[in-house]
Enzyme design. Sequence first.
Site, PDB file in Angstrom:
ATOM      1  N   LYS A  89       0.861  -1.187   0.000  1.00 37.09           N
ATOM      2  CA  LYS A  89       0.000   0.000   0.000  1.00 37.09           C
ATOM      3  C   LYS A  89       0.884   1.219   0.000  1.00 37.09           C
ATOM      4  O   LYS A  89       1.809   1.314   0.806  1.00 37.09           O
ATOM      5  CB  LYS A  89      -0.873  -0.028   1.272  1.00 37.09           C
ATOM      6  CG  LYS A  89      -1.815   1.131   1.372  1.00 37.09           C
ATOM      7  CD  LYS A  89      -3.141   0.820   0.724  1.00 37.09           C
ATOM      8  CE  LYS A  89      -3.971   2.054   0.468  1.00 37.09           C
ATOM      9  NZ  LYS A  89      -3.643   2.786  -0.782  1.00 37.09           N
ATOM     10  N   GLN A 110       7.229   3.886   3.860  1.00 38.39           N
ATOM     11  CA  GLN A 110       5.819   3.469   3.916  1.00 38.39           C
ATOM     12  C   GLN A 110       5.626   2.204   4.755  1.00 38.39           C
ATOM     13  O   GLN A 110       4.589   2.026   5.390  1.00 38.39           O
ATOM     14  CB  GLN A 110       5.332   3.229   2.478  1.00 38.39           C
ATOM     15  CG  GLN A 110       3.832   3.217   2.302  1.00 38.39           C
ATOM     16  CD  GLN A 110       3.219   4.601   2.208  1.00 38.39           C
ATOM     17  OE1 GLN A 110       3.759   5.467   1.533  1.00 38.39           O
ATOM     18  NE2 GLN A 110       2.112   4.817   2.880  1.00 38.39           N
ATOM     19  N   LYS A 113       5.396   3.410   8.361  1.00 38.47           N
ATOM     20  CA  LYS A 113       4.221   4.269   8.510  1.00 38.47           C
ATOM     21  C   LYS A 113       2.956   3.421   8.567  1.00 38.47           C
ATOM     22  O   LYS A 113       2.119   3.576   9.459  1.00 38.47           O
ATOM     23  CB  LYS A 113       4.154   5.222   7.310  1.00 38.47           C
ATOM     24  CG  LYS A 113       3.020   6.196   7.350  1.00 38.47           C
ATOM     25  CD  LYS A 113       2.923   6.993   6.058  1.00 38.47           C
ATOM     26  CE  LYS A 113       4.248   7.604   5.683  1.00 38.47           C
ATOM     27  NZ  LYS A 113       4.134   8.567   4.581  1.00 38.47           N
ATOM     28  N   LYS A 125       5.283   1.786  -3.157  1.00 42.51           N
ATOM     29  CA  LYS A 125       5.194   3.149  -3.705  1.00 42.51           C
ATOM     30  C   LYS A 125       5.458   3.067  -5.203  1.00 42.51           C
ATOM     31  O   LYS A 125       6.129   2.147  -5.668  1.00 42.51           O
ATOM     32  CB  LYS A 125       6.253   4.039  -3.049  1.00 42.51           C
ATOM     33  CG  LYS A 125       6.010   5.521  -3.228  1.00 42.51           C
ATOM     34  CD  LYS A 125       5.043   6.070  -2.198  1.00 42.51           C
ATOM     35  CE  LYS A 125       4.662   7.505  -2.501  1.00 42.51           C
ATOM     36  NZ  LYS A 125       3.867   8.093  -1.390  1.00 42.51           N
ATOM     37  N   GLY A 164      -2.874   8.284  -4.258  1.00 38.93           N
ATOM     38  CA  GLY A 164      -2.247   9.494  -4.791  1.00 38.93           C
ATOM     39  C   GLY A 164      -1.008   9.901  -4.010  1.00 38.93           C
ATOM     40  O   GLY A 164      -0.669   9.314  -2.993  1.00 38.93           O
ATOM     41  N   ASP A 165      -0.310  10.883  -4.525  1.00 42.96           N
ATOM     42  CA  ASP A 165       0.831  11.532  -3.848  1.00 42.96           C
ATOM     43  C   ASP A 165       1.061  12.813  -4.648  1.00 42.96           C
ATOM     44  O   ASP A 165       0.135  13.280  -5.341  1.00 42.96           O
ATOM     45  CB  ASP A 165       2.060  10.598  -3.853  1.00 42.96           C
ATOM     46  CG  ASP A 165       3.208  11.124  -2.966  1.00 42.96           C
ATOM     47  OD1 ASP A 165       3.099  11.013  -1.742  1.00 42.96           O
ATOM     48  OD2 ASP A 165       4.207  11.652  -3.506  1.00 42.96           O
ATOM     49  N   THR A 208      -4.567  13.543   5.362  1.00 37.96           N
ATOM     50  CA  THR A 208      -3.151  13.686   5.718  1.00 37.96           C
ATOM     51  C   THR A 208      -2.925  14.989   6.494  1.00 37.96           C
ATOM     52  O   THR A 208      -2.263  14.995   7.537  1.00 37.96           O
ATOM     53  CB  THR A 208      -2.266  13.635   4.454  1.00 37.96           C
ATOM     54  OG1 THR A 208      -2.623  12.462   3.717  1.00 37.96           O
ATOM     55  CG2 THR A 208      -0.803  13.564   4.814  1.00 37.96           C
ATOM     56  N   ASN A 239      -2.305  19.244  -1.484  1.00 40.17           N
ATOM     57  CA  ASN A 239      -3.314  18.569  -0.673  1.00 40.17           C
ATOM     58  C   ASN A 239      -2.975  18.599   0.821  1.00 40.17           C
ATOM     59  O   ASN A 239      -3.817  18.983   1.644  1.00 40.17           O
ATOM     60  CB  ASN A 239      -3.447  17.122  -1.170  1.00 40.17           C
ATOM     61  CG  ASN A 239      -4.335  16.293  -0.282  1.00 40.17           C
ATOM     62  OD1 ASN A 239      -3.847  15.592   0.598  1.00 40.17           O
ATOM     63  ND2 ASN A 239      -5.644  16.399  -0.461  1.00 40.17           N
ATOM     64  N   SER A 375      -6.939   5.745   3.831  1.00 34.96           N
ATOM     65  CA  SER A 375      -6.948   4.834   2.683  1.00 34.96           C
ATOM     66  C   SER A 375      -7.273   3.421   3.151  1.00 34.96           C
ATOM     67  O   SER A 375      -8.025   2.694   2.493  1.00 34.96           O
ATOM     68  CB  SER A 375      -5.584   4.834   1.983  1.00 34.96           C
ATOM     69  OG  SER A 375      -5.480   5.923   1.098  1.00 34.96           O
TER      70      SER A 375
HETATM   71  P1  NDP Z   1       0.595  17.969  -4.038  1.00 26.90           P
HETATM   72  O1  NDP Z   1       1.068  17.638  -5.389  1.00 26.90           O
HETATM   73  O2  NDP Z   1      -0.848  18.146  -3.782  1.00 26.90           O
HETATM   74  O3  NDP Z   1       1.334  19.275  -3.497  1.00 26.90           O
HETATM   75  C1  NDP Z   1       2.722  19.380  -3.386  1.00 26.90           C
HETATM   76  C2  NDP Z   1       3.040  20.803  -3.003  1.00 26.90           C
HETATM   77  O4  NDP Z   1       4.418  20.916  -2.686  1.00 26.90           O
HETATM   78  C3  NDP Z   1       2.773  21.770  -4.150  1.00 26.90           C
HETATM   79  O5  NDP Z   1       2.377  22.987  -3.620  1.00 26.90           O
HETATM   80  C4  NDP Z   1       4.147  21.849  -4.805  1.00 26.90           C
HETATM   81  O6  NDP Z   1       4.351  23.039  -5.546  1.00 26.90           O
HETATM   82  C5  NDP Z   1       5.026  21.844  -3.597  1.00 26.90           C
HETATM   83  N1  NDP Z   1       6.359  21.412  -3.963  1.00 26.90           N
HETATM   84  C6  NDP Z   1       6.709  20.311  -4.674  1.00 26.90           C
HETATM   85  N2  NDP Z   1       8.038  20.298  -4.841  1.00 26.90           N
HETATM   86  C7  NDP Z   1       8.508  21.375  -4.210  1.00 26.90           C
HETATM   87  C8  NDP Z   1       9.786  21.921  -4.014  1.00 26.90           C
HETATM   88  N3  NDP Z   1      10.869  21.314  -4.537  1.00 26.90           N
HETATM   89  N4  NDP Z   1       9.922  23.069  -3.301  1.00 26.90           N
HETATM   90  C9  NDP Z   1       8.841  23.683  -2.784  1.00 26.90           C
HETATM   91  N5  NDP Z   1       7.578  23.230  -2.960  1.00 26.90           N
HETATM   92  C10 NDP Z   1       7.437  22.100  -3.653  1.00 26.90           C
HETATM   93  O7  NDP Z   1       1.203  16.817  -3.088  1.00 26.90           O
HETATM   94  P2  NDP Z   1       0.744  16.392  -1.625  1.00 26.90           P
HETATM   95  O8  NDP Z   1       0.289  17.562  -0.852  1.00 26.90           O
HETATM   96  O9  NDP Z   1      -0.119  15.213  -1.752  1.00 26.90           O
HETATM   97  O10 NDP Z   1       2.142  15.853  -1.035  1.00 26.90           O
HETATM   98  C11 NDP Z   1       3.043  16.691  -0.328  1.00 26.90           C
HETATM   99  C12 NDP Z   1       3.973  15.824   0.512  1.00 26.90           C
HETATM  100  O11 NDP Z   1       3.206  15.046   1.439  1.00 26.90           O
HETATM  101  C13 NDP Z   1       4.814  14.817  -0.271  1.00 26.90           C
HETATM  102  O12 NDP Z   1       6.054  14.644   0.382  1.00 26.90           O
HETATM  103  C14 NDP Z   1       4.001  13.539  -0.131  1.00 26.90           C
HETATM  104  O13 NDP Z   1       4.794  12.386  -0.289  1.00 26.90           O
HETATM  105  C15 NDP Z   1       3.520  13.673   1.294  1.00 26.90           C
HETATM  106  N6  NDP Z   1       2.362  12.866   1.642  1.00 26.90           N
HETATM  107  C16 NDP Z   1       1.186  12.998   0.963  1.00 26.90           C
HETATM  108  C17 NDP Z   1       0.100  12.232   1.319  1.00 26.90           C
HETATM  109  C18 NDP Z   1      -1.229  12.408   0.678  1.00 26.90           C
HETATM  110  O14 NDP Z   1      -2.184  11.788   1.162  1.00 26.90           O
HETATM  111  N7  NDP Z   1      -1.379  13.212  -0.337  1.00 26.90           N
HETATM  112  C19 NDP Z   1       0.202  11.217   2.378  1.00 26.90           C
HETATM  113  C20 NDP Z   1       1.449  11.214   3.082  1.00 26.90           C
HETATM  114  C21 NDP Z   1       2.486  12.006   2.702  1.00 26.90           C
HETATM  115  P3  NDP Z   1       4.262  23.040  -7.156  1.00 26.90           P
HETATM  116  O15 NDP Z   1       2.788  23.151  -7.441  1.00 26.90           O
HETATM  117  O16 NDP Z   1       5.038  24.221  -7.562  1.00 26.90           O
HETATM  118  O17 NDP Z   1       4.863  21.747  -7.642  1.00 26.90           O
END
Ligand code: NDP
Length: 443
Positions: A89, A110, A113, A125, A164-165, A208, A239, A375
Amino acid sequence: MSYTKRVLEEVIKKNSNEPEFIQAVTEVLTSLQPYVDSHPDYEKEGVLERLCEPERIVMFRVPWVDDSGKVRVNKGYRVQFNSAIGPYKGGLRFHPSVSLSIIKFLGFEQIFKNSLTGLPMGGGKGGSDFDPKGKSDREIMAFCQSFMTELSRHIGPDTDVPAGDIGVGAREVGYLYGQYKRLTNTFTGVLTGKGLTYGGSLTRTEATGYGLVYIMEEMLRQHGQSFEGKTVVVSGAGNVAIYATQKVQQLGGKVVAMSDSDGFVYDPDGIDLAVVKEIKEVRRGRISEYVDSRKNATYTKGRGIWNIKCDIALPCATQNELNADDAKALIKNGCFAVGEGANMPTTLEATELLQQNKVLFVPGKAANAGGVAVSGLEMSQNSMRTSWTFEEVDRKLKDIMVNIYNSISTVAKEVGQEDNFVVGANIAGFKKVADAMLKQGIV
Ligand code: NDP
């Protein structure tokens, strides 16, 4: 040489071109060392060597046609890391920086976690170096259909359940699910994060970010603190960042900054989340546009969000976004708590600095487990062919996050490292998986 050190050296040697994977393994094995070395069974049964080698890696070509009729090719990955306690997962990430190293580090994290959630889920992943930014809906659909055409051979509701991620939200999950259904002629819970009309769970979108704030709230409560009246900086505007901000605001905290990969906004009056949501969720625009509707807000291009004075920092963007200099700035400005919404956003050096300076630090594998926990609840609802209300799922999410906090803080105390939640999370997550591996023989 100790067992953990020997295995770590082997991992570094065998995976020398995978820096993110090595970073994640180093963090885990270093903190497991005293615990693992006092349990000789783990060495006898080769638990660490097996844990650090994925059960299976699938790498594939993803060909698709863009709007100008040109054929494009991306790399696709699925790392099925460990199935000791349940089906694989873990999410799918679509971002140009995706490599095998990134997917292996995420899959490795993961495992622990998922174990911490208390639900029966193994670790996996996947993703692609495809960049969804600036692509039309048709291009996104074409890519997702091609990606799933290969992935569908390797996943299933009792085998491997992606989600998603970064770069994979409701739209992408919809296209991926549609193609899986078409190829297999089955309507099953093979993906999570699905839309509410076709098997998705209420609260998954918020899970999250909300989960991060729930575990921080519990940690603060047990240290005589709360979010009420605190200044908070949240990085990212995706997200996780959006729903972490929403929950902080509901609990009386003031979020003053958010970012994306181009820069960050500072709003001394407190972030107006409706504006961020309109930009990011509706228009898929840039965070710089925020200042057009907020008169006191400023936009700064590039890095620097951690120089903003705050009580609590929640990195919610991406790996290694908070380095040693950032940690020093946070400490200097009086920040007393950091919770990782993203996966491995804090470098090893920065984590050490924060801990040495008594900043309460909750690592991602505990702090952002709320997403995968819901999830898991989505999988249960799909199997039971039922759906729970928002309040029911939210209550279960909160219970899970409070339980995770209690288990990581109890383990930290037991090993004589009170408030070291890195050690607590690694040992608590490891124990269940390792014990299941011991019972299942050499597989
Ligand atoms: P999204 O794609 O929804 O958002 C990612 C955000 O981070 C965007 O605003 C993006 O900006 C920004 N970002 C990406 N790369 C960089 C960078 N190099 N410097 C600064 N900002 C950056 O992803 P999520 O919110 O889903 O995921 C964010 C983090 O949380 C990741 O590490 C993910 O693995 C982790 N996570 C997510 C989960 C989930 O349920 N969604 C669960 C557990 C962990 P831009 O639009 O410019 O790319």
